[in-house]
Design an enzyme around this catalytic site. Structure first.
Site, short mmCIF file in Angstrom:
data_model
loop_
_atom_site.label_atom_id
_atom_site.label_comp_id
_atom_site.label_asym_id
_atom_site.label_seq_id
_atom_site.Cartn_x
_atom_site.Cartn_y
_atom_site.Cartn_z
N SER A 1 0.70 -1.31 0.07
CA SER A 1 0.03 -0.04 -0.01
C SER A 1 0.87 0.99 -0.03
CB SER A 1 -0.91 -0.25 1.28
OG SER A 1 -1.39 1.18 1.49
N TYR B 1 -1.72 -1.08 10.68
CA TYR B 1 -1.88 -1.79 9.14
C TYR B 1 -0.74 -1.39 8.12
CZ TYR B 1 -3.66 -1.73 4.57
OH TYR B 1 -3.78 -1.77 3.02
N LYS C 1 2.31 -4.15 6.76
CA LYS C 1 2.57 -4.21 5.20
C LYS C 1 4.16 -4.00 4.91
CE LYS C 1 -1.18 -4.41 3.31
NZ LYS C 1 -1.72 -5.98 2.61
P1 NAD Z 1 -10.97 -7.22 1.19
O1 NAD Z 1 -11.18 -7.05 2.51
O2 NAD Z 1 -12.19 -6.87 0.28
O3 NAD Z 1 -10.32 -8.46 0.72
C1 NAD Z 1 -9.60 -9.39 1.29
C2 NAD Z 1 -9.99 -10.44 1.42
O4 NAD Z 1 -9.04 -11.33 2.24
C3 NAD Z 1 -11.40 -10.78 2.01
O5 NAD Z 1 -12.19 -11.43 1.17
C4 NAD Z 1 -11.16 -11.60 3.31
O6 NAD Z 1 -12.16 -12.34 3.69
C5 NAD Z 1 -9.61 -12.29 2.94
N1 NAD Z 1 -9.00 -12.57 4.28
C6 NAD Z 1 -8.55 -11.83 5.10
N2 NAD Z 1 -7.74 -12.39 5.97
C7 NAD Z 1 -7.58 -13.81 5.60
C8 NAD Z 1 -6.84 -14.82 6.10
N3 NAD Z 1 -6.14 -14.85 7.10
N4 NAD Z 1 -6.98 -15.74 5.14
C9 NAD Z 1 -7.76 -16.07 4.44
N5 NAD Z 1 -8.41 -15.08 3.55
C10 NAD Z 1 -8.29 -13.80 4.28
O7 NAD Z 1 -9.88 -6.09 0.77
P2 NAD Z 1 -9.23 -5.49 -0.61
O8 NAD Z 1 -9.83 -4.00 -0.74
O9 NAD Z 1 -9.63 -6.50 -1.62
O10 NAD Z 1 -7.73 -5.42 -0.44
C11 NAD Z 1 -6.89 -6.64 -0.84
C12 NAD Z 1 -5.62 -6.36 -0.30
O11 NAD Z 1 -5.10 -5.08 -1.12
C13 NAD Z 1 -5.31 -6.21 1.37
O12 NAD Z 1 -4.08 -6.75 1.61
C14 NAD Z 1 -5.19 -4.63 1.45
O13 NAD Z 1 -4.51 -4.42 2.62
C15 NAD Z 1 -4.69 -4.49 0.07
N6 NAD Z 1 -5.03 -2.93 0.00
C16 NAD Z 1 -6.16 -2.32 -0.39
C17 NAD Z 1 -6.24 -1.15 -0.68
C18 NAD Z 1 -7.71 -0.65 -0.71
O14 NAD Z 1 -7.86 0.35 -0.74
N7 NAD Z 1 -8.58 -1.48 -1.11
C19 NAD Z 1 -5.30 -0.25 -0.74
C20 NAD Z 1 -4.08 -0.77 -0.44
C21 NAD Z 1 -3.63 -1.98 -0.22
#
Ligand code: NAD
Ligand code: UDP
Length: 334
Positions: free
Chosen positions: A124, A148, A152
């Site tokens: 991120s 958080y 990362k």
């Molecule tokens: P999201 O919460 O929609 O998706 C994450 C998925 O991971 C969910 O379906 C959840 O059920 C699953 N999950 C969480 N912990 C788990 C575990 N221990 N084992 C198995 N499954 C697990 O989030 P997103 O927005 O799709 O983000 C995906 C990734 O991208 C994350 O790592 C997040 O930190 C990173 N990210 C997201 C953003 C954003 O703005 N959405 C920005 C920067 C980074």
């Protein structure tokens, strides 16, 4: 290619699954559904015309992940599973380190045991903290102020160490800026539980009458209209960036990090206006106090991804808003 997608039922993972499978790859999703729903698997299948393989389970469980890798002859892993709420991470840091850092450790052990040598990791832009200069390039100093962001950064650093010890390994950390929008079908999109933390899901809920107004966090930043500026990127562009990253790893090893954004910023007020234009709905808003930890302005230097990955975002702000609105409209009708 057989690709293990951790967190593949989530917002970003479901779009990555669609793009991967549409390009002929096989996606094996592992998700514990802690922040998503089983029906997403059916929606992916509906869009692509064939189902992904799905396992409900935890990414940190070594034996389980090892078994999945072995059974499906996994070539590459895209690791998206994790908790992602900044505010919650301040309240519950232990859970964030446990799920994000220990989850990654379990996965990495299983990858090593099965000699999987290619990994794309969801990092991120939050790891840069308050930008010291703009646009933010990959060499920008790192400064995290919450659990958080630190989770990362720990994972990025762990991956760097592991790449030194295992020269055959190839790792790309994709540092996402602000993913928004949805697949054009409106079948998958961002569906946060409870009150949305992020701007776009909140705007969308105001537009459909689920919330009365948007609180604009701060109107006195040193930006053209006083509101915060961010680099919003269409989630489909972001998803395509993952495939570009996997392609890069087919001929490169070692540790790499790339910004994933568009290279231009929009203010909160510009986002509201664009969304109103696409949805035809008014977005009532009130300027309120700044949100703690927010920065005034952040947007990416995208030259490295363009040069090395041969990838660039192409979709417009209008696409981001109209697709998000299509997804919400379908949900509201359901
Ligand atoms: P999201 O919460 O929609 O998706 C994450 C998925 O991971 C969910 O379906 C959840 O059920 C699953 N999950 C969480 N912990 C788990 C575990 N221990 N084992 C198995 N499954 C697990 O989030 P997103 O927005 O799709 O983000 C995906 C990734 O991208 C994350 O790592 C997040 O930190 C990173 N990210 C997201 C953003 C954003 O703005 N959405 C920005 C920067 C980074
Ligand atoms: N924002 C806002 N009201 C909200 C949510 C967000 O004004 O209800 C602003 C926030 O202050 C920031 C921008 O919208 O300037 C993007 O915030 P978001 O939480 O979506 O992403 P991030 O803070 O991670 O960049």
């Amino acid at each position: 290619m057989n690709v293990l997608l951790t967190g593949g039922c989530g917002y970003i993972g479901s779009h990555v699954a669609v793009v991967l499978m549409s390009e002929g790859h096989d996606a094996v999703i592992v998700d514990n559904l802690s922040n998503s729903r089983r029906e997403v698997v059916d929606h992916i299948a509906q869009i692509v015309g064939r189902p992904p393989t799905f396992y409900q389970g935890d990414v940190g469980e070594f034996e389980f992940i090892r078994d999945v890798i072995r059974r499906h002859r996994i070539d590459s892993v895209i690791h998206l599973a994790g908790f992602k709420s900044v505010g919650e991470s301040v309240q519950r840091p232990l859970q964030y380190y446990q799920n994000n850092v220990c989850g990654a450790l379990g996965l990495l052990h299983a990858m090593e045991a099965e000699s999987v040598s290619s990994l794309v990791f969801s990092s991120s832009a939050t790891i840069y903290g308050d930008p010291q200069y703009l646009p933010v390039d990959e060499a920008h100093p790192q400064h995290v102020i919450n659990a958080y962001g630190r989770s990362k950064l720990h994972i990025e650093d762990m991956l760097r160490d592991i790449c030194i010890s295992r020269p055959s390994l190839g790792v790309i950390c994709l540092r996402y800026f602000n993913p928004v929008g949805a697949h054009p079908s409106g079948l998958i999109g961002d569906r946060p539980n409870g009150i949305p933390n992020n701007l776009m899901p909140y705007v969308v809920q105001v537009a459909c009458g689920e919330r009365d107004f948007l609180s604009v966090f701060g109107g006195d930043y040193r930006t053209p209209d006083g509101t915060g500026v961010r680099d919003y990127i269409h989630v489909m562009d972001l998803a395509e960036g993952h495939v570009a990253a996997l392609n890069y790893l087919s001929t490169n090893n070692g540790w790499h990090a790339f910004n994933v954004g568009t290279g231009r910023g929009y203010s909160v007020l510009e986002m509201i206006r664009a969304f109103e234009g696409e949805s035809g709905r008014a977005i009532p808003y009130k300027i309120t106090a700044r949100r703690e930890g927010d920065v005034a302005c952040s947007y990416a230097d995208i030259r490295a991804a363009a040069l090395e990955l041969n990838w660039k975002a192409t979709r417009s702000l209008e696409d981001m808003c109209s697709s998000a609105w299509r997804f919400q409209s379908r949900l509201s009708k359901a």
